[in-house]
Design a protein around this motif. Structure first.
Motif, PDB file in Angstrom:
ATOM      1  N   THR A   2     -22.754  13.014 120.201  1.00 14.17           N
ATOM      2  CA  THR A   2     -21.204  12.846 119.608  1.00 14.17           C
ATOM      3  C   THR A   2     -20.428  12.583 121.034  1.00 14.17           C
ATOM      4  OG1 THR A   2     -22.100  14.943 118.524  1.00 14.17           O
ATOM      5  CG2 THR A   2     -19.692  13.991 118.500  1.00 14.17           C
ATOM      6  N   GLU A   3     -20.434  13.252 121.981  1.00 17.93           N
ATOM      7  CA  GLU A   3     -19.726  12.928 123.262  1.00 17.93           C
ATOM      8  C   GLU A   3     -20.001  11.380 123.648  1.00 17.93           C
ATOM      9  OE1 GLU A   3     -20.349  15.828 126.350  1.00 17.93           O
ATOM     10  OE2 GLU A   3     -18.922  14.511 127.569  1.00 17.93           O
ATOM     11  N   ARG A   4     -21.076  11.081 123.825  1.00 16.89           N
ATOM     12  CA  ARG A   4     -21.410   9.707 124.177  1.00 16.89           C
ATOM     13  C   ARG A   4     -20.415   8.662 123.145  1.00 16.89           C
ATOM     14  NH1 ARG A   4     -27.365   9.927 126.462  1.00 16.89           N
ATOM     15  NH2 ARG A   4     -27.032  11.408 128.225  1.00 16.89           N
ATOM     16  N   TRP A   5     -20.714   8.870 122.034  1.00 22.56           N
ATOM     17  CA  TRP A   5     -19.982   8.165 121.019  1.00 22.56           C
ATOM     18  C   TRP A   5     -18.471   8.151 121.106  1.00 22.56           C
ATOM     19  CZ3 TRP A   5     -21.772   4.146 118.790  1.00 22.56           C
ATOM     20  CH2 TRP A   5     -23.146   4.055 118.656  1.00 22.56           C
ATOM     21  N   LEU A   6     -18.000   9.375 121.137  1.00 22.14           N
ATOM     22  CA  LEU A   6     -16.562   9.366 121.379  1.00 22.14           C
ATOM     23  C   LEU A   6     -16.069   8.592 122.446  1.00 22.14           C
ATOM     24  CD1 LEU A   6     -16.097  12.934 120.250  1.00 22.14           C
ATOM     25  CD2 LEU A   6     -15.872  10.973 118.841  1.00 22.14           C
ATOM     26  N   PHE A   7     -16.772   8.957 123.773  1.00 17.08           N
ATOM     27  CA  PHE A   7     -16.201   8.347 125.066  1.00 17.08           C
ATOM     28  C   PHE A   7     -16.407   7.009 124.759  1.00 17.08           C
ATOM     29  CE2 PHE A   7     -18.032   6.090 128.598  1.00 17.08           C
ATOM     30  CZ  PHE A   7     -17.156   6.689 129.771  1.00 17.08           C
ATOM     31  N   LEU A   8     -17.326   6.326 124.325  1.00 13.62           N
ATOM     32  CA  LEU A   8     -17.264   5.090 123.952  1.00 13.62           C
ATOM     33  C   LEU A   8     -16.106   4.581 123.236  1.00 13.62           C
ATOM     34  CD1 LEU A   8     -21.193   4.327 123.568  1.00 13.62           C
ATOM     35  CD2 LEU A   8     -19.539   3.749 125.575  1.00 13.62           C
ATOM     36  N   GLY A   9     -16.027   5.190 122.172  1.00 15.35           N
ATOM     37  CA  GLY A   9     -14.567   4.648 121.454  1.00 15.35           C
ATOM     38  C   GLY A   9     -13.570   4.757 122.180  1.00 15.35           C
ATOM     39  N   PHE A  10     -13.397   5.843 122.987  1.00 17.04           N
ATOM     40  CA  PHE A  10     -12.035   5.993 123.846  1.00 17.04           C
ATOM     41  C   PHE A  10     -12.040   4.718 125.025  1.00 17.04           C
ATOM     42  CE2 PHE A  10      -9.382   9.566 123.266  1.00 17.04           C
ATOM     43  CZ  PHE A  10      -9.890  10.163 122.358  1.00 17.04           C
ATOM     44  N   PHE A  11     -13.383   4.547 125.618  1.00 20.40           N
ATOM     45  CA  PHE A  11     -13.436   3.784 126.887  1.00 20.40           C
ATOM     46  C   PHE A  11     -13.233   2.225 126.401  1.00 20.40           C
ATOM     47  CE2 PHE A  11     -15.692   1.057 129.764  1.00 20.40           C
ATOM     48  CZ  PHE A  11     -14.922   1.530 130.882  1.00 20.40           C
ATOM     49  N   PHE A  12     -13.613   1.849 125.077  1.00 24.14           N
ATOM     50  CA  PHE A  12     -13.605   0.676 124.712  1.00 24.14           C
ATOM     51  C   PHE A  12     -11.914  -0.066 124.636  1.00 24.14           C
ATOM     52  CE2 PHE A  12     -12.956  -2.499 121.285  1.00 24.14           C
ATOM     53  CZ  PHE A  12     -14.007  -3.625 121.762  1.00 24.14           C
ATOM     54  N   ALA A  13     -11.194   0.918 123.880  1.00 21.69           N
ATOM     55  CA  ALA A  13      -9.675   0.667 124.103  1.00 21.69           C
ATOM     56  C   ALA A  13      -9.240   0.483 125.284  1.00 21.69           C
ATOM     57  CB  ALA A  13      -9.044   1.847 123.282  1.00 21.69           C
ATOM     58  N   PHE A  14      -9.468   1.521 126.192  1.00 22.84           N
ATOM     59  CA  PHE A  14      -8.956   1.373 127.440  1.00 22.84           C
ATOM     60  C   PHE A  14      -9.349   0.172 128.306  1.00 22.84           C
ATOM     61  CE2 PHE A  14      -9.037   6.332 127.154  1.00 22.84           C
ATOM     62  CZ  PHE A  14      -7.872   6.014 126.454  1.00 22.84           C
ATOM     63  N   ALA A  15     -10.631  -0.098 128.157  1.00 26.83           N
ATOM     64  CA  ALA A  15     -11.420  -1.276 128.788  1.00 26.83           C
ATOM     65  C   ALA A  15     -10.666  -2.755 128.282  1.00 26.83           C
ATOM     66  CB  ALA A  15     -12.690  -1.499 128.501  1.00 26.83           C
ATOM     67  N   VAL A  16     -10.235  -2.705 126.972  1.00 24.57           N
ATOM     68  CA  VAL A  16      -9.640  -3.800 126.496  1.00 24.57           C
ATOM     69  C   VAL A  16      -8.264  -3.849 127.239  1.00 24.57           C
ATOM     70  CG1 VAL A  16      -8.333  -4.889 124.723  1.00 24.57           C
ATOM     71  CG2 VAL A  16     -10.733  -3.988 124.144  1.00 24.57           C
ATOM     72  N   LYS A  17      -7.523  -2.655 127.219  1.00 19.13           N
ATOM     73  CA  LYS A  17      -6.240  -2.788 127.745  1.00 19.13           C
ATOM     74  C   LYS A  17      -6.261  -3.206 129.353  1.00 19.13           C
ATOM     75  CE  LYS A  17      -2.691  -0.721 126.226  1.00 19.13           C
ATOM     76  NZ  LYS A  17      -1.912  -1.163 125.063  1.00 19.13           N
ATOM     77  N   ALA A  18      -7.411  -2.526 130.027  1.00 21.49           N
ATOM     78  CA  ALA A  18      -7.304  -2.624 131.396  1.00 21.49           C
ATOM     79  C   ALA A  18      -7.042  -3.984 132.071  1.00 21.49           C
ATOM     80  CB  ALA A  18      -8.460  -1.982 132.000  1.00 21.49           C
ATOM     81  N   PRO A  19      -7.629  -5.103 131.935  1.00 23.50           N
ATOM     82  CA  PRO A  19      -8.701  -5.263 131.065  1.00 23.50           C
ATOM     83  C   PRO A  19     -10.110  -5.372 131.844  1.00 23.50           C
ATOM     84  CG  PRO A  19      -7.682  -7.380 131.565  1.00 23.50           C
ATOM     85  CD  PRO A  19      -7.194  -6.248 132.465  1.00 23.50           C
ATOM     86  N   LEU A  20     -11.351  -5.186 131.286  1.00 24.20           N
ATOM     87  CA  LEU A  20     -12.655  -5.179 132.091  1.00 24.20           C
ATOM     88  C   LEU A  20     -13.294  -6.208 131.211  1.00 24.20           C
ATOM     89  CD1 LEU A  20     -14.462  -3.692 133.833  1.00 24.20           C
ATOM     90  CD2 LEU A  20     -15.187  -2.140 132.016  1.00 24.20           C
ATOM     91  N   TRP A  21     -14.028  -6.723 132.201  1.00 25.17           N
ATOM     92  CA  TRP A  21     -14.969  -7.989 132.041  1.00 25.17           C
ATOM     93  C   TRP A  21     -15.885  -7.282 130.823  1.00 25.17           C
ATOM     94  CZ3 TRP A  21     -20.108  -9.005 131.710  1.00 25.17           C
ATOM     95  CH2 TRP A  21     -20.289 -10.261 131.447  1.00 25.17           C
ATOM     96  N   PRO A  22     -16.074  -7.834 129.714  1.00 30.04           N
ATOM     97  CA  PRO A  22     -15.993  -9.071 129.121  1.00 30.04           C
ATOM     98  C   PRO A  22     -14.911  -9.262 128.030  1.00 30.04           C
ATOM     99  CG  PRO A  22     -17.730  -8.454 127.911  1.00 30.04           C
ATOM    100  CD  PRO A  22     -17.350  -7.098 128.963  1.00 30.04           C
ATOM    101  N   LEU A  23     -13.972  -8.169 128.338  1.00 27.81           N
ATOM    102  CA  LEU A  23     -12.993  -7.924 127.032  1.00 27.81           C
ATOM    103  C   LEU A  23     -11.387  -8.485 127.877  1.00 27.81           C
ATOM    104  CD1 LEU A  23     -13.831  -4.351 126.290  1.00 27.81           C
ATOM    105  CD2 LEU A  23     -14.560  -6.397 125.075  1.00 27.81           C
ATOM    106  N   HIS A  24     -11.488  -9.228 128.760  1.00 27.35           N
ATOM    107  CA  HIS A  24     -10.420  -9.777 129.554  1.00 27.35           C
ATOM    108  C   HIS A  24      -9.655 -10.753 128.993  1.00 27.35           C
ATOM    109  CE1 HIS A  24     -13.665 -12.187 130.914  1.00 27.35           C
ATOM    110  NE2 HIS A  24     -12.638 -13.295 131.225  1.00 27.35           N
TER     111      HIS A  24
END
Lengths: 549, 648, 99, 532
Positions: D240-262
């Motif tokens: 569960t923790e990992r799934w939730l983490f991924l959910g949060f991180f994805f949003a932040f990685a898009v915003k940051a932006p991190l390759w390949p979401l840049h």
């Protein structure tokens, strides 16, 4: 043989007639419905006796007063605790007066009231022969373009029957979510459906489409209600009664006295399952869930926009109310059977609505598909089968209905020579021409898209939260995915309105009367209030979330 | 006393700030402000030097802590200075030569309307360079390190309207950055190994660290040194750097900045001492470079480029010496100082010649100039004698010591290194003689010659005053230019001797770098003699080629080696093909990838959803009956599914 | 006779009606098929009423008839007006709105 | 300390006011009548300056030594969702709030004329008022998302800020391209839509995770979750923790932006006006990296450690890839955008290196990158507005005609390539050291980034500023006073923070210590105890 014996061959001694006790009706608690239906009948009489010139105002007055009074009655009942502590079954078990029904009745009445406003709008279309005209045909009976119609227009006729029809529909809708036995359910269904069929048919402009919409709606609706009725028959056959309480007992196997016949049918689960499925299907048709949705786009597009707005808002509320009651009161024992099926329906509804909406080119059709997607979201909340599920669905319905009304009200404002300019390409650059209208519409679109600080987000969060807590996490994931897809076409409209150059021959924005303005203003206000400070209404829905059985 | 240290850096820094932010109103006096402030820090240097001499050899180190720069957890970077004999040597060299060249530039840049900014940059350079040699930790040294890089970038590209200058500046900075990478990695290694990067603790505790780690640090430091000191393989930038004004070439690319690498190695003596591998690599780099530079120097007709090659080669000597360990450090520094004098002098001389020749740089268009610019001739000549190591002059002492030490390394290595050093000496004699002859002797090839060849737009704005194609009128430069040349000439004559009397220099630096006398396998005298011999041979060949025969104005095609050498032994072509072209292809393809692949995936998804939507739409075909069908089918599925759930 | 047979009959009628809706073009006929489905429901109600021995089913049947009548009123009104504008009662002709 | 912070809390809701002021200002600005355009500008500027003052007040009243979260405010909001209106700032938030409040006035000043209507539209059309109102709205939402200590509250503003940004990007293009240029208009709206959809998708996936978090934790309040975790009442299943983490991180990685979401960033920054581009990369994107520090690490420490290797590799790719693409760009603003991608790689690398140096460096990096990019991008904007082209090839020899402009541009560039003595160097070196200490290989590869940074910066400078003067730029005017007022303070700040970053690090370090203890990580110790 003895005389009595012979006598007894062809006669039997009649039982002494026990006296039939008169039915006990709690008029006070049924007052909202009674007021509206009564007003509808008054409306019919008005059509019969009041001179044409003054009908419009009389009807408007009657409808508004009726709605307001009925709403006041609902509030009074709720304040009187009928929603919570004193909730019980009224009218010999036919009507349930409890939280959900009162809440939904309140919502329906408000939407009905706003619906009346949009119905009564007569500033948008250019006056014909000096008579202000609304969006309904001068004389529905006459063929469009025929002499008789021109005569009717010249004479300044208008279809003021629309108001009583609306009242009848509202009356039916008030009963629908409160119905506590299958018969009442069916009757209510027809009572609110039939007037809507008619209302669809009487558009002033684009009558062909309007009539087509009516035919499709009518035939498919009748088809669906036939299914519902057969389902009801099967359930009756299974339980030997149409009363929700009894059926529930039979389903749970807690029925007190089992006679042999009942014992026989009770054993036959096929009756129960097939019946339940067919009844549910009838309701899914009304909420416009895939695959029973196909009437939605055509009817939404063809019907007069005020009707569409009212229909889109109120029908969903009523139908979902009935669906909730059916699934939570009658068939909780069957949870493990219908939940998976509903899962499937919810998924295809969310995705289907969102995906098909992407390529729509007509604003009304697009909103129709979006309404399908939203039906999917609400279904996700229905599936939760928790108290939170009920209250979240109630909240979502309240939020959604106002946004929808507002959105369609805005649609009525954007017009060109051929009436409303519903083709998306005509909306290009609207933001440059009339920023205010475009901004308002943008607010509604953002609410549909579920952007935070709008009611759409609060509602979506509520149902998804309920679903997740109800153990339907995958539904939530699919829900957010389809929201993302849906976001695309809402955004597209915003882009069109604000970022593309206005066309020279583009549509104009008519300045509406206070009626439509009120409708839109209420829509915006509710959207923002429910988005920023939803707590009070969530409490309301929370208290209202308990069914009586 | 130690509080003066900061002033050493502050004075030129102030000058830079004032001159660069001052605006046009300072144009009139800007150059004098710059010169004075440079002189100020020289004077402070003298004061500190006198103070230092007053103390015993062991307690001569002064430190000054200003403030904590970056405090994060264990990572504590301080702004602090450390002035010991080594730093002091550099301080005097930098500020002294620096001041002289400021003075020289006053005349040299007279006609440039951006002279104020030029002096601003020069001051900036002085500040950074002094910071570099005064820092008490590697991170602060890094600041100065990149600071001088920046100053050199600005000064090489000073005539920005010349694309060649801009390119050269960029190239210099980039190549240096590669070196800087080494330095920063070295600092990171120090931090992870020792938990600090201050000179004191790190160098004191090299004993506890693993040799592998020390080798790694050493090699990284060497990489940095290669970048800054134009050692193979990072030497390519120095030749192009001659695009800058001549004073810049003299100060930065001959006397001071390019020797920073040597400073770094000598400063990190303990690390290298503890890692023979690193030392070996260092000596090899030095040896290779001293040959490389010398060969390149022989082939160039551009007087500045020839001198640049020579600089490269001379620094090769220093690095070689530094790689030899305690037996070499001292001489590396000593050669560094003497080289600072004579090479600066030579460049100033070259500048003076160009000044008189409408900025002509092609030696084939010089000739017989000794009559027209006697002072230049004399000073340049003394510098020439010094660099080839004519007995008694500075170069003689310092270079000879290095050659000895090279032999003294012992074993095969010793022999190889020693003979390489000898060979280098010969080639040095050859190309310097060549320069001397082509410039000051022979017939006057500049007569009825169009100067500044049209394809090479004349560099210095001075040319705008003389007609671009007028015949030059060689003339001696003004006092303000000749005086520094004279001073430097004096230095290049006597410095070496002065240092060597009683091994002063060894004793002076010994407390810092440590000194061990190395015994060459053959006697020191033999080494010296052989040096003399090769010297004569080299000079002789040069005389035979350029003194006896007339020098063709257009360069002959020359041998394969010559042509290669003219192109810096083809390493520029290598860079061009491999790095520049390759890089361009890489970036191009990446741009393509980003657009089609990374972006394409997303757009593709969107498109596919759209396509799906288009297909699903068709189900909505407008026929009520087909809708009814879907409802009927839906109902059937619904019922079937419900029944299935129960398994009826 | 086993009342269940009446159910089978009802189901049969319902299916016939549904099929009619699906295959017939004329709006009137389609509508009559719907009526047939409703009456099939009535039959089922009555049969069940007999089986359970209570009158609810029969009463519902009456309600159904009323509703059906109401549907006829509305339905015919719509269909007739459509016919008058298009001069055709074919449901397939009414397909302006699609996609 | 507690008592101390209570003393601070007593008094009026500083955080709310700081965020509320620009919000109110936005409404007021939007309400200015169409004719009074200049008034709207001044109003917006004054509001932003007042906000800056408030931010400084926060800076002063915040005690680094004190509680983790200070100046707390807490009010009931949506009980049904377990949502409270909870504000509080730690050192990281304070630094970033200060940055935001600092940059907005410059953004406004730089965009002074960007939104002047070209032709007299209908009196209801008020682009200028809209432009500045939207900027203030963004400021308000960004500040609130820095202040929120309630996950849901944060999420709301994290999402809501997309809308004003969306209109800023899509609604106001370069002056050069506005003259009825259809192609540019479509380009622009494409960029805006891309920006919105990317971030919306990220946000919606995060929404699922947010709901999941509530189901697991039963609250959104960081403090309550922390207590629950401390007292062991909160045990997330690893999956569960990992799934939730991924959910949060994805949003932040898009915003940051991190390759390949840049890929949304170059479009957005390329099409938006320079001030808006600064708003995107220097202010809004920081919310993403900030959220990684505050939410990912704090809520899901185990999962963060689990994901670290992958994230570090992605960050590394961003660094090199972004730099290489920057070299390959023909468009000045896109070049800066790719450079930013490279820098965000450094920030994310520092965050997930899980060392004090890495995380302090990352935070410092956020601030410095904000300032340096602002300087570079705004000057680039001034340049572009003069010539009316974003193509590097259209410039040349500007240094000769506009030396001050060129000088400031060079300094901005030098900051971007993190030259020692300028602020970015400090943070970049800290990040590198922090990463190197734990992952030497990754640290070394990342060091190549500094060479590439030099490459793209100097190439840009050489092509635009040096060489023979192009005819089109021959009479290009030098920086005007307004522009100088914008650039000079930024440069001064770059130099100051480069020489004396201690004020910032002192605020940041304690917060970073908290984060480190959240993820139960200690700095690796040196092999040798260095002699002192």
């Amino acid at each position: 043989m003895s005389a009595p014996a012979v006598h007894s061959l062809w006669t039997t001694a009649a039982e002494p007639i026990s006296k039939i006790d008169a039915p006990k009706i709690e008029y006070g608690q049924l007052s909202p419905t009674l007021i509206v239906i009564g007003a509808a009948i008054v409306g019919v009489l008005v059509e019969a006796f009041v001179p044409r010139k003054s009908r419009y105002h009389v009807q408007l007055f009657v409808s508004v007063v009726a709605m307001a009074a009925a709403f006041a009655a609902v509030v009074a009942l709720a304040a009187g605790g009928y929603g919570t502590t004193k909730a019980h079954i009224a009218a010999m078990g036919a009507i349930a007066v409890d939280g959900p029904s009162l809440f939904l009745q309140g919502v329906i009445l408000l939407t009905g009231l706003i619906g009346v406003f949009t119905f009564a709008e007569r500033r948008l279309d250019p006056a014909a022969h000096g008579n202000r005209v609304d969006s309904f045909a001068a004389q529905a009976a006459s063929v469009p373009g025929s002499e008789s119609e021109q005569a009717a227009v010249k004479a300044g006729f208008t279809t003021t029957e629309a108001f009583p029809l609306l009242l009848f529909a509202v009356g039916g809708m008030l009963i629908f979510p409160a119905a506590n036995d299958l018969l009442t359910l069916f009757v209510a269904l027809e009572v609110f459906s039939l007037p809507l069929y008619l209302l669809c048919a009487v558009a002033r402009r684009k009558r062909l489409m309007s009539q087509e919409a009516a035919v499709k709606y009518f035939l498919l609706g009748a088809f669906a209600s036939a299914f519902t009725l057969f389902g009801i028959a099967l359930l009756y056959g299974y339980a030997g009664s149409v009363s929700f309480a009894t059926i529930a007992q039979v389903v749970d196997g807690t029925v007190p006295d089992v006679n042999p016949a009942l014992a026989d049918t009770m054993g036959n689960d096929a009756l129960l399952l097939v019946g339940a499925a067919m009844v549910v299907m009838g309701l899914l048709f009304k909420v416009g869930a895939v695959p029973f949705h196909m009437w939605t786009p055509d009817v939404y597009q063809g019907a007069p926009t005020p009707v569409t707005g009212f229909m889109a808002a109120a029908t969903k509320v009523a139908a979902f109310g009935a669906l909730l009651r059916l699934l939570y009161v009658v068939l909780p024992g069957l949870r493990w059977d219908w939940r998976p099926v509903m899962w499937g329906v919810a998924i295809v509804t969310m995705l289907g609505g969102a995906i098909v909406a992407i390529t729509q080119t007509d604003i009304k059709r697009m909103l129709a598909y979006s309404s399908i997607a939203h039906a999917g979201f609400i279904l996700a909340g229905v599936i939760a089968t928790t108290p939170d599920g009920v209250s979240s669905v109630l909240f979502y319905l309240a939020a959604y209905s106002f946004v929808t009304l507002g959105a369609f009200a805005v649609v009525t404002l954007v017009r060109d020579a051929g009436g409303e300019a519903t083709h998306l390409s005509k909306w290009a650059g609207l933001g440059r021409r009339s920023p205010l209208v475009a901004a308002v519409f943008a607010v509604f679109l953002l609410a549909f898209a579920g952007i935070p600080l709008t009611s759409g987000f609060a509602g979506k969060f509520a149902v998804f939260k309920a679903a997740a807590e109800g153990g339907a996490a995958p539904l939530v994931v699919i829900g957010v995915i389809s929201s993302a897809i849906a976001a695309f076409f809402y955004i597209r409209v915003i882009v069109l309105m604000f970022f593309s150059e206005p066309k020279p021959e583009g549509p104009t924005v008519a300045v509406p009367s206070p009626l439509t303005m009120t409708a839109i203003a209420v829509g915006v206000a509710v959207t923002l209030v429910l988005g920023v400070a939803p707590q009070y209404f969530l409490d309301l829905a929370g208290q209202a979330g308990v069914f009586v059985r | 006393m130690e509080n003066l240290i900061a002033l050493l850096v502050a004075a030129p820094l102030l000058g830079a700030a004032v001159l660069l932010c001052g605006g046009r109103r300072l144009d009139a006096v800007g150059h004098w402000i710059g010169t004075v402030l440079a002189a100020v820090s020289f004077v402070i240097g003298i004061v500190l030097f006198a103070d230092m001499l007053g103390k015993g050899p062991e307690e001569r180190t002064l430190t000054q802590h200003l403030f904590t720069w970056i405090p994060v957890g264990d990572f504590q970077a301080e702004i602090g200075f450390q002035l010991d004999q080594l730093s002091m040597t550099f301080v005097l060299l930098i500020s002294g030569v620096g001041s002289l060249i400021h003075l020289y530039s006053v005349g040299y840049m007279e006609h440039d309307e951006r002279r104020r900014r030029f002096f601003g940059y020069l001051n900036l350079f002085l500040a950074a360079m002094l910071l570099l040699v005064l820092a008490d930790n590697y991170l602060l040294l890094y600041v100065g390190w990149e600071g001088v890089g920046l100053a050199s970038y600005l000064l090489i590209g000073f005539w920005q309207h010349k694309p060649s200058a801009a390119t050269a500046a960029k190239k210099a900075f980039l190549v240096n950055r590669v070196g800087d990478m080494g330095l920063s990695i070295a600092i990171m290694l120090m931090f992870t190994t020792f938990g600090t990067f201050a000179f004191g603790p790190v160098l004191a505790s090299t004993g506890d660290a693993s040799e592998g780690m020390l080798t790694a640090i050493g090699l990284m430091l060497l990489l940095a040194a290669c970048g800054k000191s134009a050692q193979v393989p990072l030497q390519s930038w120095l030749g192009d750097a001659m695009e800058g004004p001549t004073p810049v070439s003299a100060l930065i690319h001959a006397a001071t900045m390019v020797t920073a690498g040597v400073y770094l190695i000598v400063r990190s003596a303990d690390i290298f001492n503890a890692s023979p591998d690193a030392q070996l690599v260092t000596t090899v780099v030095g040896a290779v470079t001293l040959l490389f530079g010398a060969i390149v120097g022989c082939a160039k007709d551009d007087i500045k480029k020839a001198l640049a090659g020579s600089t490269m080669s001379q620094i090769g000597y220093m690095v070689l010496a530094a790689g030899l360990g305690p037996i070499g450090y001292v001489f590396a520094i000593m050669h560094l100082v003497t080289h600072g004098f004579f090479k600066a002098g030579l460049f100033l001389g070259a500048g003076s010649v160009m000044h008189g020749m409408n900025d002509e740089v092609d030696m084939r268009k010089y000739g017989g100039l000794r009559k027209y610019m006697p002072i230049t001739f004399v000073t340049f000549g003394l510098g020439y004698l010094a660099i080839i190591g004519f007995p008694g002059l500075s170069g003689f002492f310092s270079k000879d010591k290095i050659i000895e030490a090279a032999f003294a390394k012992g074993g095969t290595e010793g022999w190889i290194l020693g003979s390489v050093a000898l060979l280098g000496a010969a080639i040095t004699a050859y190309y310097m003689t060549r320069v001397m002859l082509m410039t000051f002797f022979g017939e006057e090839r500049w007569r009825n010659q169009p100067t500044a060849s049209p394809d090479e737009p004349s560099a210095e704005p001075a040319a705008e005053h003389h007609g671009a194609h007028a015949e030059p009128h060689p003339h001696e430069s003004p006092k303000v230019m000749t005086i520094p040349m004279i001073v430097l000439a004096v230095g290049s004559v006597f410095a070496g001797g002065f240092f060597s009397i009683g091994n002063r220099f060894e004793h002076w630096l010994e407390p810092v770098t440590g000194y061990k006398h190395g015994n060459p396998p053959v006697s020191a005298l033999t080494v010296t003699l052989s040096t003399m011999v090769v010297l004569v041979i080299g000079a002789g060949i040069a005389y035979a080629q350029y003194g006896r025969r007339p020098v063709p104005v257009v360069a002959p095609r020359g041998s394969l080696l010559t042509r290669a050498a003219r192109r810096d032994l083809l390493q520029d072509d290598f860079n061009h093909v491999v790095l520049v072209r390759g890089g361009e292809h890489l970036t191009r393809s990446l741009v393509y990838v980003d657009h089609t692949l990374v972006d394409g995936v997303v757009n593709g998804t969107a498109a596919s959803v759209g396509g799906l939507s288009g297909r699903l739409r068709r189900l909505q075909n407008g026929y009520a009956r087909s809708y009814a069908v879907s409802m009927f089918g839906g109902a059937a599925i619904l019922i079937a599914a419900t029944l299935l759930m129960r398994g009826v | 006779m086993n009342p269940v047979n009446y159910l089978y009959l009802a189901a049969l009628l319902f299916t016939i009606g549904a099929t009619g809706v699906l295959i017939r073009r004329n709006a009137i006929v389609v509508f009559m098929c719907v009526e047939l489905m409703l009456n099939a429901c009535n039959l089922a109600f009555v049969a069940f009423s007999r089986m359970h021995g209570n009158l609810d089913g029969q009463i519902i049947a009456f309600f159904t008839m009323v509703v059906a009548a109401a549907e006829v009123v509305v339905g015919l009104a719509i269909i007739v007006s459509l016919f008058r504008t298009r001069h055709s009662a074919s449901v397939d002709d009414a397909s302006l709105m699609k996609l | 300390m507690t008592t101390m912070s209570q003393v601070v809390n007593a008094g009026f809701p500083l955080l709310t006011v700081t965020a509320g002021l620009p919000a109110v200002g936005a409404i007021a600005t939007a309400a200015v009548p169409a004719a009074r355009r200049t008034a709207a500008k001044w109003l917006a500027l004054l509001v932003s300056l007042a906000t800056l003052v408030l931010a400084v007040v926060i800076l002063v009243r915040f005690e680094p030594g004190g509680d983790r979260y200070q100046l707390n405010e807490s009010h009931a909001w949506i009980a049904d969702f377990g949502v409270r209106y909870e504000l509080g700032v730690d050192g990281i938030a304070v630094a970033l709030i200060a940055l935001t409040a600092l940059l907005i006035p410059f953004v406004i000043l730089a965009g002074w004329h960007d939104a002047d209507p070209l032709e007299t539209k209908s009196s209801r059309w008020r682009p200028t008022q809209g432009f500045f109102a939207l900027i203030l709205a963004v400021e308000a939402m960004v500040i609130l998302s820095f202040e929120a200590t309630d996950v849901f509250l944060f999420y709301i503003f994290f999402e809501a800020m997309l809308i004003p940004m969306y209109f800023l990007i899509g609604g106001f293009g370069d002056r050069a391209h506005q003259h009825g240029d259809k192609a540019a208009a479509t380009q622009r709206s494409y960029a805006a839509v891309k920006f919105l959809l990317y971030n919306l998708v990220g946000g919606l996936i995060m929404l699922a995770a947010v709901i999941g978090l509530y189901v697991v934790a039963g609250t959104f309040s960081l403090s309550e979750i922390a207590d629950a975790r401390a007292s062991g009442n909160l045990d997330m299943a690893t999956g569960t923790e990992r799934w939730l983490f991924l959910g949060f991180f994805f949003a932040f990685a898009v915003k940051a932006p991190l390759w390949p979401l840049h890929t949304w960033l170059p479009n957005a920054m390329g099409e938006a006006t320079a001030p808006v581009a600064v708003l995107i990369t220097a202010v809004v994107d920081k919310v993403g990296t900030f959220a990684m520090l505050r939410f990912c690490l704090q809520l899901f420490p185990e999962a963060s450690k689990w994901a670290t290797p992958v994230i570090l590799v992605l960050a590394l790719i961003s660094i090199i890839y972004g730099a290489l693409l920057a070299v390959g760009q023909r468009d000045i603003k896109r070049l800066v955008a790719y450079a930013s991608i490279s820098h965000f790689g450094f920030i994310i690398m520092g965050i997930f290196a899980m060392t004090t140096q890495g995380q302090s460096g990352a935070t410092l990096y956020m601030v410095n990158h904000g300032i340096s990019t602002a300087a570079l991008m705004l000057v680039a904007g001034f340049l572009i507005s003069r010539r009316g082209s974003r193509l590097i090839a259209d410039y040349g020899g500007v240094q000769k005609v506009a030396p001050v402009l060129a000088g400031t541009f060079l300094i901005g560039g030098l900051a971007t390539l993190s030259l020692p003595g300028l602020a970015p160097f400090v943070s970049e070196f800290l990040v590198l050291v922090g990463t190197f200490a734990r992952y030497p290989v990754i640290g070394i590869i990342a060091t190549f980034g500094i060479v590439l940074a030099a490459l793209y910066t100097l190439v840009l400078y050489q092509r635009t500023m040096t060489g023979p003067v192009k005819a089109e730029v021959a009479e290009m005017p030098d920086l005007k006073l307004r522009e100088l007022v914008v650039v000079a303070p930024l440069i001064a700040l770059l130099i100051f923070l480069g020489v004396y970053p201690k004020p910032v690090t002192d605020i940041v370090n304690p917060a970073v210590q908290h984060t480190m203890s959240d993820v139960q990580q200690k700095d690796p110790q040196p092999d040798v105890e260095a002699a002192k």
